[in-house]
Write an enzyme that holds these catalytic residues in place. Structure first.
Site, PDB file in Angstrom:
ATOM      1  N   ASP A 442       1.127  -0.944   0.327  1.00  0.00           N
ATOM      2  CA  ASP A 442      -0.265   0.002   0.188  1.00  0.00           C
ATOM      3  C   ASP A 442       0.765   1.270   0.419  1.00  0.00           C
ATOM      4  O   ASP A 442       2.016   1.357   0.108  1.00  0.00           O
ATOM      5  CB  ASP A 442      -0.689  -0.509   1.118  1.00  0.00           C
ATOM      6  CG  ASP A 442      -2.532   0.710   0.572  1.00  0.00           C
ATOM      7  OD1 ASP A 442      -3.366   0.029   1.029  1.00  0.00           O
ATOM      8  OD2 ASP A 442      -2.249   2.007   1.091  1.00  0.00           O
ATOM      9  N   ASP A 462       5.068   2.019  -3.695  1.00  0.00           N
ATOM     10  CA  ASP A 462       3.463   2.535  -4.683  1.00  0.00           C
ATOM     11  C   ASP A 462       4.113   1.757  -5.503  1.00  0.00           C
ATOM     12  O   ASP A 462       4.819   1.585  -6.647  1.00  0.00           O
ATOM     13  CB  ASP A 462       4.946   3.909  -4.682  1.00  0.00           C
ATOM     14  CG  ASP A 462       4.189   4.911  -6.445  1.00  0.00           C
ATOM     15  OD1 ASP A 462       2.860   4.206  -6.540  1.00  0.00           O
ATOM     16  OD2 ASP A 462       4.598   5.949  -6.366  1.00  0.00           O
ATOM     17  N   VAL A 463       2.587   0.758  -5.976  1.00  0.00           N
ATOM     18  CA  VAL A 463       2.925   0.370  -7.074  1.00  0.00           C
ATOM     19  C   VAL A 463       2.767   0.878  -8.560  1.00  0.00           C
ATOM     20  O   VAL A 463       3.164  -0.155  -9.445  1.00  0.00           O
ATOM     21  CB  VAL A 463       1.528  -0.622  -7.252  1.00  0.00           C
ATOM     22  CG1 VAL A 463       0.230  -1.233  -6.103  1.00  0.00           C
ATOM     23  CG2 VAL A 463       0.408   1.073  -7.853  1.00  0.00           C
ATOM     24  N   TYR A 556     -11.818   7.248 -14.837  1.00  0.00           N
ATOM     25  CA  TYR A 556     -12.074   5.601 -13.697  1.00  0.00           C
ATOM     26  C   TYR A 556     -12.247   4.991 -14.760  1.00  0.00           C
ATOM     27  O   TYR A 556     -11.661   4.048 -14.421  1.00  0.00           O
ATOM     28  CB  TYR A 556     -12.641   6.120 -12.856  1.00  0.00           C
ATOM     29  CG  TYR A 556     -12.754   5.399 -11.505  1.00  0.00           C
ATOM     30  CD1 TYR A 556     -12.211   4.345 -10.633  1.00  0.00           C
ATOM     31  CD2 TYR A 556     -14.199   4.242 -11.654  1.00  0.00           C
ATOM     32  CE1 TYR A 556     -12.270   3.637  -9.450  1.00  0.00           C
ATOM     33  CE2 TYR A 556     -14.449   3.371 -10.502  1.00  0.00           C
ATOM     34  CZ  TYR A 556     -13.600   2.635 -10.197  1.00  0.00           C
ATOM     35  OH  TYR A 556     -13.282   2.149  -8.787  1.00  0.00           O
ATOM     36  N   LYS A 560     -10.474   1.061 -15.596  1.00  0.00           N
ATOM     37  CA  LYS A 560     -11.199   0.128 -15.000  1.00  0.00           C
ATOM     38  C   LYS A 560     -11.290  -0.978 -16.950  1.00  0.00           C
ATOM     39  O   LYS A 560     -11.588  -2.117 -16.292  1.00  0.00           O
ATOM     40  CB  LYS A 560     -11.996   0.346 -14.308  1.00  0.00           C
ATOM     41  CG  LYS A 560     -11.388   0.913 -12.813  1.00  0.00           C
ATOM     42  CD  LYS A 560     -10.838  -0.216 -12.045  1.00  0.00           C
ATOM     43  CE  LYS A 560     -10.752   0.669 -10.745  1.00  0.00           C
ATOM     44  NZ  LYS A 560      -9.750  -0.504  -9.718  1.00  0.00           N
TER      45      LYS A 560
END
Ligand code: ZN
Length: 659
Positions: A442, A462-463, A556, A560
């Protein structure tokens, strides 16, 4: 060693004092490890008839000395124990049954299998440990002589006998022959130390005093043999190499296993010994360690060789036992619990992370005991046959059976992104509850403390930073051995805006977190998932906005949708590897980091609804919680969906735009 007895906080009441003293003994890992050791106190109690009777309170099974409360001691009628002590022979099941029947309280736990030994020692208080220094001195060719050198005739010395009725019978013979007014305890060769006293305080003080003397003796006699200073930690190795080894260990066991790597200075020095193969294969320091470490560690990476040796060891000893007492034994799994290798360091293996940790604790102590034993002329454990009899002793196996059936995901390792809050946190919690070990990633630094469990490892990452993700994976695989499950939950929802007013930075950032980072993650985890012993699984948290986009949510919804397509391609590409990839499309999950009360009130107001009605704005008029999404994710990853990949599951309370 110093006494930790505090006269101000030590209780006076015999049972409470026994519990206090047991906790002092049990909380020192150089004396007692993970469920080992036992203590007792003899006192009087009034039974229901109003009569005063003699009672032995002895440690109950299932309690750990480190934390035992007074009710963890089982009250037994001394009169009955005295009768049992003169019976010529009791089998283990008979003894266990008789001890149960001797309880004063039918609801008390099963008493320690050493209860009869505690009963026969003619002192009110008894403390028993497997102290490192005692097993070091007694695992030597001249162990008995060394004990006499250190303790003179202050202790009774008893040769190794299997714990239980036989040991009690042996001590019943030895004690009267060797004991005198100055006797303070009993040393069981290759096993441990008992001390006795007028009360627990005295038994404890004597324990510490004897250990202190043995420690001084060891320090004097091993100082000259102290080796060169410990090297640094061992360097890291590729995650894929560990995952491949875990796959083979799990295949040998017949179920997935957690594998933890240890590379500290103690381990690094030990595995560098030129005589490692000779000193590490002589057996455990005290017999009851065998159920955690097996007879020998595996040396190097030849899992098949280890499995074959274990099968031969079992056959050899099972045949002996069948001839001796017609035992019909069933072989335990032949996978190693400890692996030693000069480059890998020490790997410990367990059905769950805490089991691998227990094996690691025990073997760290074993390393010290072997090292000291070698300096004193040669570490020597018990014969294989004695150790086998403890490993396959029904009363030891019962300790493991008490843990019950392993949970659904026992031995499996999951990675959850966005694990500090919302759906990610709920998924991590559900997977932990189902027995999986979980690596949580996370951006929030609270992720390192989201759960306090041996099976959890959180990393602030940080992904969108591929280097940081790779580093977190390397650490996680070092902790748990590999990867079986991935839950993609990290995601952002930038401020609502119509397309004509889209902020380019918001668009880019949404794509970066919700799509680009997942493409990178998939690249990084694929080589690990391919090596899952049970088949890799991926669950992706997408959105209802994929089948039913909303105005003002272009970034968004588009991100997705791209994530969904990426995941579907992964399902296609990875099916030949046995990896399943499925998606869930939640909607209106309001207990997540994306929402706060102000935003919720603003949205509800926009639709002219109360917050309560707004939350249930779906066909079923139901609230969709993070826990509900997590429950679906866990099921999708379970064998119940073994034939499902590429599926998209709505979790939205029903939507007329989706149905
Ligand atoms: Zn013991």
């Amino acid at each position: 060693m110093h006494s930790r007895w505090d006269p101000h906080s030590a209780p006076v009441h015999p049972l409470e004092q026994a519990a206090y003293g047991a906790r002092l003994l049990g909380s020192d890992p150089s004396l007692v490890l993970h469920g080992g050791g036992n203590t007792s106190v003899k006192t009087t109690a009034t039974d229901v008839t109003g009569e005063d009777i003699e009672v032995l309170y002895v440690k109950g099974s299932g309690y750990d000395l480190a934390s035992i409360p007074p009710e963890g001691f089982t009250p037994l009628r001394m009169a009955r124990l005295r009768e049992l002590l003169i019976v010529p022979r009791l089998t283990d099941p008979q003894m266990v049954n008789e001890l149960r029947c001797a309880r004063l309280d039918a609801a008390a736990p099963d008493p320690s299998v050493e209860a009869l030994l505690h009963a026969l020692l003619p002192f009110p208080a008894v403390q028993h440990s497997h102290a490192d220094v005692i097993v070091t001195l007694t695992n030597l060719a001249d162990g008995e002589q060394r004990i006499r050198e250190v303790f003179g005739d202050e202790v009774v010395v008893v040769p190794y006998v299997m714990p239980g009725f036989d040991l009690a019978a042996t001590v019943a013979d030895c004690w009267p022959q060797q004991s005198h007014a100055g006797t303070v305890g009993l040393v069981l060769l290759n096993h441990g130390l008992f001390t006795v006293g007028a009360d627990t305080r005295q038994a404890y003080q004597r324990h510490i005093e004897l250990i202190d003397r043995a420690e001084r003796y060891l320090a004097e006699h091993t100082a000259a043999a102290a080796g060169p200073p410990a090297p640094q930690d061992l360097p890291s190795i590729p995650a894929v190499e560990l995952a491949e080894l875990r796959q083979r260990i799990s295949a040998a066991a017949g179920f997935p296993m957690i594998v933890s790597r240890h590379t500290g200075p103690t381990v690094a020095s030990f595995v560098a010994r030129p005589d490692l193969a000779a000193v590490a294969t002589r057996g455990p320091a005290t017999p009851d360690h065998i159920i955690r470490t097996k007879l020998k560690p595996q040396l190097g990476v030849d899992v098949d060789g280890y499995r074959q040796q274990y099968a031969e060891y079992f056959d050899r000893n099972a045949t002996r036992r069948a001839a001796l007492d017609r035992s019909e034994l069933t072989a335990l799994d032949p996978a190693p619990r400890v692996l030693l290798d000069p480059r890998l360091g020490m790997l410990t293996v367990g059905r769950q992370a805490k089991d691998a940790d227990i094996a690691a604790d025990i073997y760290h102590h074993t390393i010290d005991i072997i090292t000291a034993g070698e300096a004193l002329g040669g570490y020597r454990a018990l014969d294989e046959s004695h150790l086998f009899d403890v490993e396959y002793w029904d009363l030891e196996q019962a300790k493991l059976r008490r843990a019950g059936t392993p949970p659904m995901f026992a031995g499996q390792v999951a990675l959850v992104t966005g694990a500090a809050s919302g759906i990610g946190r709920a998924c991590a919690a559900a997977l932990l509850a189902a027995g999986a070990a979980v690596m949580g990633l996370d951006l929030a630094d609270s992720v390192t403390e989201t759960f306090d469990a041996a099976g959890y490892l959180g990393a602030q990452v940080d992904v969108t930073d591929p280097v940081a993700v790779d580093a977190a994976l390397l650490t996680g695989v070092g902790r748990f051995g590999g990867l079986d499950l991935v839950v993609v939950s990290a995601g952002i929802f930038a401020a609502s805006a119509p397309i004509a007013e889209l902020d380019a930075g918001d668009w880019r950032r949404t794509m970066s977190v919700n799509v680009d980072s997942v493409a990178n993650l998939f690249r990084a985890v694929h080589p690990l998932l391919v090596r899952s012993p049970v088949g890799g699984r991926v669950a992706v948290i997408a959105s209802k906005n994929v089948p039913a986009p909303g105005p003002g949510a272009a970034a968004y919804s588009a991100s997705k949708a791209a994530l969904t397509q990426l995941s579907r391609v992964a399902a296609l590409e990875w099916a030949p590897d046995g990896i399943r990839v499925n998606l869930v499309h939640p909607d209106a999950v309001f207990d997540t980091g994306l929402w706060n009360p102000e935003l919720l009130a603003e949205r509800a107001g926009r639709y002219g609804m109360s917050v309560q009605d707004y939350k249930r704005r779906n066909l079923l008029r139901t609230e969709v919680s993070s826990d509900l999404v997590a429950a679906a994710v866990v099921r999708l990853c379970s064998d119940e969906f073994a034939a499902t990949t590429g599926a998209q599951l709505p979790i939205d309370g029903g939507s007329d735009r989706v149905v």
